[in-house]
Scaffold this motif. Structure first.
Motif, short mmCIF file in Angstrom:
data_model
loop_
_atom_site.label_atom_id
_atom_site.label_comp_id
_atom_site.label_asym_id
_atom_site.label_seq_id
_atom_site.Cartn_x
_atom_site.Cartn_y
_atom_site.Cartn_z
N SER A 102 0.82 -1.25 -0.17
CA SER A 102 0.08 0.11 -0.04
C SER A 102 0.85 1.08 0.07
O SER A 102 2.00 0.90 0.36
N GLU A 103 0.29 2.29 -0.30
CA GLU A 103 0.83 3.66 -0.34
C GLU A 103 0.47 4.78 0.54
O GLU A 103 -0.84 4.87 0.50
N TYR A 104 1.22 5.41 0.94
CA TYR A 104 0.86 6.51 1.83
C TYR A 104 1.27 7.65 1.05
O TYR A 104 2.29 7.84 0.41
N ALA A 105 0.86 9.02 1.52
CA ALA A 105 1.57 10.36 0.92
C ALA A 105 1.57 11.33 2.08
O ALA A 105 0.66 11.45 2.87
N LEU A 106 2.70 11.93 2.20
CA LEU A 106 3.04 12.75 3.31
C LEU A 106 2.56 14.26 2.42
O LEU A 106 3.64 14.64 1.56
N PHE A 107 1.91 14.99 2.94
CA PHE A 107 1.60 16.25 2.29
C PHE A 107 2.19 17.24 3.24
O PHE A 107 2.09 17.26 4.58
N PHE A 108 2.61 18.49 2.78
CA PHE A 108 3.18 19.59 3.48
C PHE A 108 2.59 20.82 2.87
O PHE A 108 2.81 21.06 1.48
N ILE A 109 2.25 21.69 3.63
CA ILE A 109 1.67 23.09 3.13
C ILE A 109 2.14 24.01 4.15
O ILE A 109 2.30 24.05 5.24
N SER A 110 2.59 25.09 3.20
CA SER A 110 3.05 26.39 3.86
C SER A 110 2.81 27.66 3.33
O SER A 110 2.39 27.30 2.01
N LYS A 111 2.68 28.63 3.74
CA LYS A 111 2.68 30.04 3.21
C LYS A 111 4.07 30.72 2.78
O LYS A 111 3.80 31.94 2.47
N ASN A 112 5.01 30.04 3.37
CA ASN A 112 6.28 30.70 3.39
C ASN A 112 7.39 30.01 2.45
O ASN A 112 7.47 28.79 2.73
N ILE A 113 7.99 30.65 1.84
CA ILE A 113 8.86 30.04 0.82
C ILE A 113 10.25 29.36 1.43
O ILE A 113 10.75 28.40 1.07
N LEU A 114 10.61 30.24 2.72
CA LEU A 114 11.81 29.28 3.29
C LEU A 114 11.51 28.28 4.12
O LEU A 114 12.01 27.22 3.99
N GLY A 115 10.10 28.15 4.51
CA GLY A 115 9.56 26.97 5.07
C GLY A 115 9.41 25.91 4.30
O GLY A 115 10.03 24.74 4.48
#
Length: 348
Positions: free
Chosen positions: A229-242
């Motif tokens: 099976s597969e999982y996906a780790l999603f990342f969300i930021s409003k900052n370009i350095l982050g």
């Protein structure tokens, strides 16, 4: 952790990424003058230590915070788990001041955290694991996505949701997980039209960008080979350095070295994107790169080879050394190091 409170190999990869990003995140926030309070928040923290004695994300957070030189900053670890709060307290040993453990409904918990940290001097990192975020309602997600002073990491069981929505499996316990998609604006019919899981992941990626109103959304596929099976780790930021620091965290756990010294076929689309939008200055190229998951080191390698092949020309910044393109966050607003890059042939 899985439903049996075990940490499996695929979860270890997730935790490696989380630890690497958390270290980078805290180092950034501790050096931003106006940020006074930093909150690491887990609405579904589990026990802190799995039944197979592996260390979970909550304890990893505590260990990273303890090693961080925070100086004048206040770093808080805010943990919640409706089911395992007593075990969590025993394993984490909260001090009641900078480390707190709650036993609340996740929606109530998140809304309380957000309401108590509205000031612009406070930044937050939310880590949301599967088998938990299904408890969050649409209004909670609205509040999370609309907040400009937080980053979010969400771990999603892609394989099971995809097959469930396409009627390939009959697992009613997955229905609440699939409801998450409606909260981010994905209709079930859209999933049924996807030709494969990669298509499905990209639909989630674009939906998260729309909902959070940011281009800085990324994913990492993590396979569970034991259960195919597969999982996906999603990342969300409003900052370009982050965003850059999260991409660096991804690179640390990749098996192959993507920083090879030559251009590969994988770079063709990125090069054509630069060509189509040229001329561009170095800050624009840096921003395009981060939005497309290209780190400065890789961008510099690509530009260096293009310059050696005489495919691009450089203007402005008279003191520039050949091979230097000033692609980095420290040059993002540095007008003294601004240069313009253009392609000789824009019709390739």
């Amino acid at each position: 952790m899985d439903r049996n409170e075990q940490i499996n190999p695929h979860s270890k990869v997730k935790l490696q990424i989380y630890k690497s990003y958390l270290e980078a995140y805290l180092s950034i926030m501790c050096n931003i003058p106006h940020i006074k309070n930093i909150l690491i928040v887990e609405p579904f923290a589990g026990k802190g230590i799995a039944n197979n004695t592996e260390v979970g994300s909550a304890l990893i957070s505590k260990q990273v915070i303890e090693k961080t030189d925070s100086k004048t900053k206040h770093i808080f670890l805010i943990l919640n788990d409706k089911q395992f709060a007593s075990d969590l307290e025993k394993n984490i040993k909260p001090d009641g001041n900078y480390i707190k453990v709650y036993n609340q409904d996740a929606n109530t918990f998140i809304q309380k955290v957000l309401n108590n940290s509205k000031m612009t001097t406070c930044h937050k990192l939310f880590f949301i694991d599967p088998w938990g975020y299904t408890q969050l309602n649409k209004e909670t997600y609205n509040q999370l996505f609309s907040n400009n002073f937080l980053d979010i990491i969400i771990f999603i069981p892609i394989y099971h949701i995809y097959r469930f929505l396409r009627k390939e499996i009959n697992a009613q316990q997955l229905k609440p997980i699939a409801n998450f998609l409606s909260h981010i604006g994905i209709d079930e019919k859209v999933v049924q039209e996807c030709s494969n899981e990669q298509d499905f992941i990209l639909k989630i990626l674009e939906a998260l960008k729309r909902r959070a109103k940011t281009d800085f959304v990324y994913y990492k596929i993590i396979k569970n080979t034991t259960y195919n099976s597969e999982y996906a780790l999603f990342f969300i930021s409003k900052n370009i350095l982050g965003a850059e620091k999260f991409l660096e965290a991804l690179e640390k756990v990749k098996e192959q070295n993507l920083f090879q010294s030559t251009i590969s076929d994988e770079d063709d689309n990125f090069i054509e994107l630069l060509r189509a939008n040229s001329p561009l200055d170095n800050t624009e190229i840096y921003e395009i790169g981060i939005k497309n998951a290209y780190l400065p080191k890789r961008i510099n390698i690509i530009l260096r080879e293009l310059e050696n092949k005489k495919e691009i020309k450089i203007s402005e910044c008279s003191n520039r050394k050949r091979g230097s393109f000033y692609i980095a966050y420290r040059y993002y607003k540095d007008k003294a190091k601004k240069l313009t890059i253009d392609f000789y042939n824009k019709n390739v």
